[in-house]
Design a protein around this motif. Structure first.
Motif, PDB file in Angstrom:
ATOM      1  N   VAL A 163       0.567  -6.080  -7.137  1.00 43.52           N
ATOM      2  CA  VAL A 163       1.815  -5.756  -6.439  1.00 43.52           C
ATOM      3  C   VAL A 163       2.422  -7.024  -5.846  1.00 43.52           C
ATOM      4  N   HIS A 164       3.760  -7.146  -5.950  1.00 49.36           N
ATOM      5  CA  HIS A 164       4.513  -8.238  -5.326  1.00 49.36           C
ATOM      6  C   HIS A 164       5.433  -7.630  -4.280  1.00 49.36           C
ATOM      7  N   VAL A 165       5.557  -8.311  -3.139  1.00 44.32           N
ATOM      8  CA  VAL A 165       6.410  -7.835  -2.042  1.00 44.32           C
ATOM      9  C   VAL A 165       7.278  -8.995  -1.571  1.00 44.32           C
ATOM     10  N   GLU A 166       8.530  -8.698  -1.257  1.00 46.44           N
ATOM     11  CA  GLU A 166       9.409  -9.674  -0.614  1.00 46.44           C
ATOM     12  C   GLU A 166       9.932  -9.086   0.679  1.00 46.44           C
ATOM     13  N   ALA A 167       9.945  -9.910   1.727  1.00 47.00           N
ATOM     14  CA  ALA A 167      10.477  -9.495   3.028  1.00 47.00           C
ATOM     15  C   ALA A 167      11.683 -10.368   3.354  1.00 47.00           C
ATOM     16  N   TRP A 168      12.712  -9.737   3.890  1.00 48.19           N
ATOM     17  CA  TRP A 168      13.931 -10.459   4.260  1.00 48.19           C
ATOM     18  C   TRP A 168      14.483  -9.887   5.547  1.00 48.19           C
ATOM     19  N   ARG A 222      -7.576   0.056  -1.723  1.00 50.84           N
ATOM     20  CA  ARG A 222      -8.182  -0.952  -0.850  1.00 50.84           C
ATOM     21  C   ARG A 222      -7.730  -2.340  -1.284  1.00 50.84           C
ATOM     22  N   THR A 223      -7.469  -3.165  -0.299  1.00 47.84           N
ATOM     23  CA  THR A 223      -7.012  -4.529  -0.574  1.00 47.84           C
ATOM     24  C   THR A 223      -8.167  -5.359  -1.112  1.00 47.84           C
ATOM     25  N   LEU A 265       0.826  -1.207   0.000  1.00 48.26           N
ATOM     26  CA  LEU A 265       0.000   0.000   0.000  1.00 48.26           C
ATOM     27  C   LEU A 265       0.861   1.257   0.000  1.00 48.26           C
ATOM     28  N   LEU A 266       1.952   1.216   0.721  1.00 51.91           N
ATOM     29  CA  LEU A 266       2.867   2.353   0.776  1.00 51.91           C
ATOM     30  C   LEU A 266       3.499   2.607  -0.591  1.00 51.91           C
ATOM     31  N   HIS A 282      -3.701  -7.856  -4.964  1.00 49.19           N
ATOM     32  CA  HIS A 282      -4.476  -7.019  -5.874  1.00 49.19           C
ATOM     33  C   HIS A 282      -5.136  -5.928  -5.034  1.00 49.19           C
ATOM     34  N   PHE A 283      -5.069  -4.710  -5.530  1.00 48.54           N
ATOM     35  CA  PHE A 283      -5.563  -3.565  -4.776  1.00 48.54           C
ATOM     36  C   PHE A 283      -6.455  -2.713  -5.668  1.00 48.54           C
TER      37      PHE A 283
END
Length: 148
Positions: free
Chosen positions: A113-118, A80-81, A66-67, A132-133
């Motif tokens: 949108v794709h996000v990866e956290a590490w 909105r999600t 979202l950011l 999807h937003f």
């Protein structure tokens, strides 16, 4: 160097109570934004391992998406999600967690949108999100004139 008051990073983080609760912050370098989730003991879900709570990681990645959308697609209302799919790849250890979002496609109404956290190295992600937003349509932002 301080961020302007109308900067999307500053506005989003200040206006999102759960982001404030988590202690989430973000930095921007050029066109890339990295979200940061500092470790705090309250974020642990399984004290035996110990591992970060999956809901914390999921919410952190959703807010990262979202950011990123708020930076790339300036809108009067927050997207909105619609749905998210989260892949938990390994336990999130009691360390600072980072995330980056990639806006893959923006249509008239929906963004993908794709996000990866590490944690220690970006090459070893702890989780990934695909979401999807719903974007605000121009007709949603303007109030049509009332009929005479």
């Amino acid at each position: 160097m301080s961020e302007p008051a109308d900067d999307p990073l500053t506005v989003f983080l200040a206006m999102t109570p759960y982001a404030r609760f988590l202690g989430m912050n973000a930095i921007r370098a050029g066109d890339e934004m990295t979200a940061i989730l500092p470790y705090a003991p309250r974020l642990i879900g399984n004290p035996r391992i110990p591992a970060l709570h999956g809901g914390v990681l999921g919410a952190f990645m959703e807010m990262t998406a979202l950011l990123q959308l708020s930076i790339e697609e300036r809108q009067k209302r927050q997207p909105r999600t619609i749905d998210v799919t989260i892949e938990y790849l390994r336990p999130g250890r009691p360390l600072t967690t980072f995330a980056r979002a990639d806006v893959r496609k923006v249509g008239r109404r929906i963004a993908n949108v794709h996000v990866e956290a590490w944690q220690e190295t970006r090459a070893s992600p702890v989780a990934a999100l695909r979401g999807h937003f719903m974007l605000s349509a121009l007709t949603d932002l303007e109030v049509p004139p009332s009929p005479p």
